[in-house]
Design an enzyme around this catalytic site. Structure first.
Site, PDB file in Angstrom:
ATOM      1  CG  ASP A  86      -2.031   1.013   1.151  1.00 53.20           C
ATOM      2  OD1 ASP A  86      -1.993   1.861   0.232  1.00 53.20           O
ATOM      3  OD2 ASP A  86      -2.946   0.970   1.999  1.00 53.20           O
ATOM      4  CG  ASP A 121      -5.664   5.803  -2.294  1.00 51.57           C
ATOM      5  OD1 ASP A 121      -4.524   5.644  -1.823  1.00 51.57           O
ATOM      6  OD2 ASP A 121      -6.667   5.254  -1.801  1.00 51.57           O
ATOM      7  CB  CYS A 269     -10.861 -19.553  19.923  1.00 53.42           C
ATOM      8  SG  CYS A 269      -9.567 -19.718  18.693  1.00 53.42           S
ATOM      9  CB  CYS A 271      -6.216 -20.656  17.614  1.00 53.40           C
ATOM     10  SG  CYS A 271      -5.739 -19.472  18.869  1.00 53.40           S
ATOM     11  CB  CYS A 274      -7.710 -20.097  22.387  1.00 54.29           C
ATOM     12  SG  CYS A 274      -7.709 -18.417  21.771  1.00 54.29           S
TER      13      CYS A 274
HETATM   14  N1  GUN Z   1      -6.143   1.497   3.771  1.00 55.13           N
HETATM   15  C1  GUN Z   1      -7.365   1.680   4.319  1.00 55.13           C
HETATM   16  N2  GUN Z   1      -8.088   2.551   3.574  1.00 55.13           N
HETATM   17  C2  GUN Z   1      -7.314   2.927   2.549  1.00 55.13           C
HETATM   18  C3  GUN Z   1      -7.517   3.814   1.438  1.00 55.13           C
HETATM   19  O1  GUN Z   1      -8.559   4.434   1.265  1.00 55.13           O
HETATM   20  N3  GUN Z   1      -6.459   3.939   0.568  1.00 55.13           N
HETATM   21  C4  GUN Z   1      -5.287   3.246   0.723  1.00 55.13           C
HETATM   22  N4  GUN Z   1      -4.317   3.395  -0.175  1.00 55.13           N
HETATM   23  N5  GUN Z   1      -5.090   2.423   1.770  1.00 55.13           N
HETATM   24  C5  GUN Z   1      -6.088   2.263   2.656  1.00 55.13           C
HETATM   25 ZN    ZN Z   2      -7.764 -18.564  19.537  1.00 54.10          ZN
END
Ligand code: GUN
Ligand code: ZN
Length: 570
Positions: A86, A121, A269, A271, A274
């Site tokens: 991201d 963005d 849970c 896992c 847990c």
């Molecule tokens: N992570 C959570 N929301 C967003 C978003 O609107 N844009 C981007 N790039 N990452 C995110």
């Molecule tokens: Zn668990």
């Protein structure tokens, strides 16, 4: 890089996504790796079934700068598989950092070896004005276009705030730009504040307007309580930073909501965390260890929910799972009801016409499900002298007693009556009308019915020594052979195969989406006739995609061929 559909239910799907030279399965959960705060190791992730991770270019750049370029994103994160990055929009937004140049961030992601690159963005809050949302949307589109010039393996973010018309515009622009994955942005605050109706409205606007041939990512939606709903609404990819953010606050995630560790007497849970510890033990641990244990549980339960969802899709009971899950919060239930009403035609276009699992009535909203709407619509095609009533389908011709979903449904207050006495021929004709439209049954004219010796049920329909088709055991749908399709042709939907694939299909090979075209509004699961360009029937089979998908997918099967002209059965 491509995406291929493997199985489907509701508007959800199981897909194969070829990314970073590997194949991963969707619905896919991407744990967020913060290289500065490594909580869970690569090994631990693999054990849970993790196939791909997401990390943040802004954080990496701030901490490692050019060192990350030398070492690469895999060394930095410790994850030796496909990595999505991201840009860091959300983090810059949360920390009040002024936007860095998007071009620079995109180039940086390429340099560190990311497999999916995200432009910067413009994060839009749910309560921003339309003007503000529009400005940010246009800037996001501009930056995405710029990024597209630089890379193919692009994440295309969709902004537009809570304005569905803006979201629809964003989807249109995104389709034109094209990319590897479409990511719905700006929805985290809605999820965090339980504004699930608005969240659903946005998600469905996007999934119904975006191209179907790429995965859709719900940016930042990492709470397992929303996974099933969002998969049923067409999302394929999720990322979770929530597992560790929640852990830091002493929160324990479950598919039905968040709990405070301090309030738990028992772990619901099994896992590895847990099953080996009690809540009390974990509370007594030092902070670092406690966060680690909670993070591990939170991730385990998130992956478990993804697996549960995939299994529900395989079995054709995703709606049932969703209905179960939405009972954990009234706002979720409200969102489901709202969505089933507003997006009925989208659900009808994506939900298979028949399923292997019975329809379970599990609440008033069951009445809005596409199976019910379709059955009520199709029943009108059939004329009968006698009817029976089964809620929520209404009046059903007795001839359709054994047909999906009338028999394959469990509804409180309805006890299965005995099969009504009707002639087998009228049953066959009613099934034809139900599946292919009023008048289809008449096209058969003379035919005989062959019954199974074991069960006494109708098996094959024969005319003048030729098999016209069979009746499928689990749903009593009619599956025509090529002979049957010759008679029913005018009533059946047609898939046309491009010249280069005709010979293969004649030999009985499946029709690949790449070679298929159609003008008909076909639904997934329908029996269709396959023709060459001249209009000659070359095969029959089950259509796996709807019309939009057939025109968009370039990988995978459009029609599973059951019978072709080379193997005419007699
Ligand atoms: N992570 C959570 N929301 C967003 C978003 O609107 N844009 C981007 N790039 N990452 C995110
Ligand atoms: Zn668990």
């Amino acid at each position: 890089m491509v995406f291929e559909l493997v199985e489907r239910d509701a508007a959800g799907r199981i897909g194969k996504w070829y990314v970073g030279g590997k194949k991963v399965k969707t619905p896919l959960l991407l744990p967020v790796i913060n290289p500065n705060i490594p909580v869970v190791s690569s090994n631990e992730l693999r054990k849970m079934g993790c196939e791909m991770v997401i990390t943040n270019a802004f954080i990496i750049k701030s901490s490692f700068a050019d060192k990350a370029v030398e070492r690469g994103v895999r060394k930095i994160t410790g994850w030796n598989g496909p990595v999505y990055t991201d840009s860091g929009t959300f983090q810059m937004f949360s920390r009040g950092v002024k936007d860095l140049s998007s071009r620079e961030m995109v180039e940086y992601q390429v340099k560190i070896g990311s497999d999916v690159v995200t432009p910067v963005d413009m994060f839009t809050l749910p309560d921003e004005t339309k003007r503000e949302a529009n400005v940010k949307l246009n800037e996001t589109i501009k930056r995405t276009r710029e990024a597209r010039e630089l890379v193919d393996f692009l994440c295309v973010p969709i902004q537009g705030g809570c304005f569905t018309d803006l979201r629809a515009c964003a989807c249109k622009a995104a389709s034109e730009i094209g990319g590897e994955v479409y990511a719905i942005g700006g929805i985290v605050p809605l999820m965090e504040n339980y504004r699930f109706t608005e969240l659903s409205d946005i998600v469905l606007t996007c999934t119904s307007n975006l191209p179907s041939n790429r995965p859709v990512h719900a940016f930042g939606c990492g709470h397992p309580m929303v996974f099933s709903l969002l998969v049923a609404f067409g999302c394929d990819v999720f990322d979770s930073a929530m597992y560790s953010l929640a852990a830091c606050k002493g929160r324990y995630l479950t598919p039905t909501g968040t709990r405070n560790l301090s309030e738990l007497r028992e772990f619901p849970c099994f896992c590895p965390v847990c099953s080996r510890h009690t809540p009390e033990e974990i509370l007594k641990m030092g902070e670092k260890e406690r966060i680690k244990k909670l993070s591990l549980h939170n991730l385990y339960i998130s992956f478990q929910e993804i697996k549960e969802i995939r299994q529900a899709v395989y079995e054709g009971r995703l709606w049932e799972l969703v209905q179960e899950r939405v009972r954990s919060h009234p706002r979720l239930l409200e969102a489901l009801i709202f969505s089933l009403k507003k997006y009925r035609s989208f659900f009808l276009s994506r939900d298979p016409v028949s399923k292997k699992s019975a329809f379970f009535y599990s609440g008033k909203e069951s009445e809005l499900r596409p199976e019910v709407l379709r059955a009520k619509e199709w029943v009108k095609r059939v004329r009968s002298k006698k009817y029976f009533v089964k809620k929520p389908f209404g009046r059903i011709p007795v001839e359709l007693w054994g047909v999906y979903p009338f028999f394959q449904s469990i509804v409180p207050g309805f006890t299965e009556e005995k099969q009504p006495k009707v002639s087998e021929k009228s049953v066959v004709k009613a099934i034809m009308d139900y599946q292919f439209g009023d008048g289809a049954g008449k096209l058969l004219k003379t035919f005989e019915v062959e019954k199974s010796k074991k069960t006494g049920k109708i098996r094959r329909i024969i005319s003048k020594g030729k098999v016209l088709g069979t009746i499928r055991a689990y749903d009593n749908f009619f599956l025509p052979t090529v002979h049957g399709a010759e008679l029913l042709k005018e009533k059946m939907k047609k898939i046309v195969v491009r010249d280069e694939a005709v010979e293969f299909v004649k030999k009985g090979r499946d029709v690949l989406a790449k070679f298929a075209e159609t003008d008909d509004k076909v639904f997934p699961g329908e029996e269709v006739v396959v023709e060459d360009r001249e209009g000659n029937i070359i095969a029959v089979g089950k259509c796996m995609l709807n019309r939009k998908e057939i025109s968009e997918f370039d990988k995978g099967v459009a029609v599973k061929v059951r019978n072709s002209v080379k193997y005419l059965s007699s």
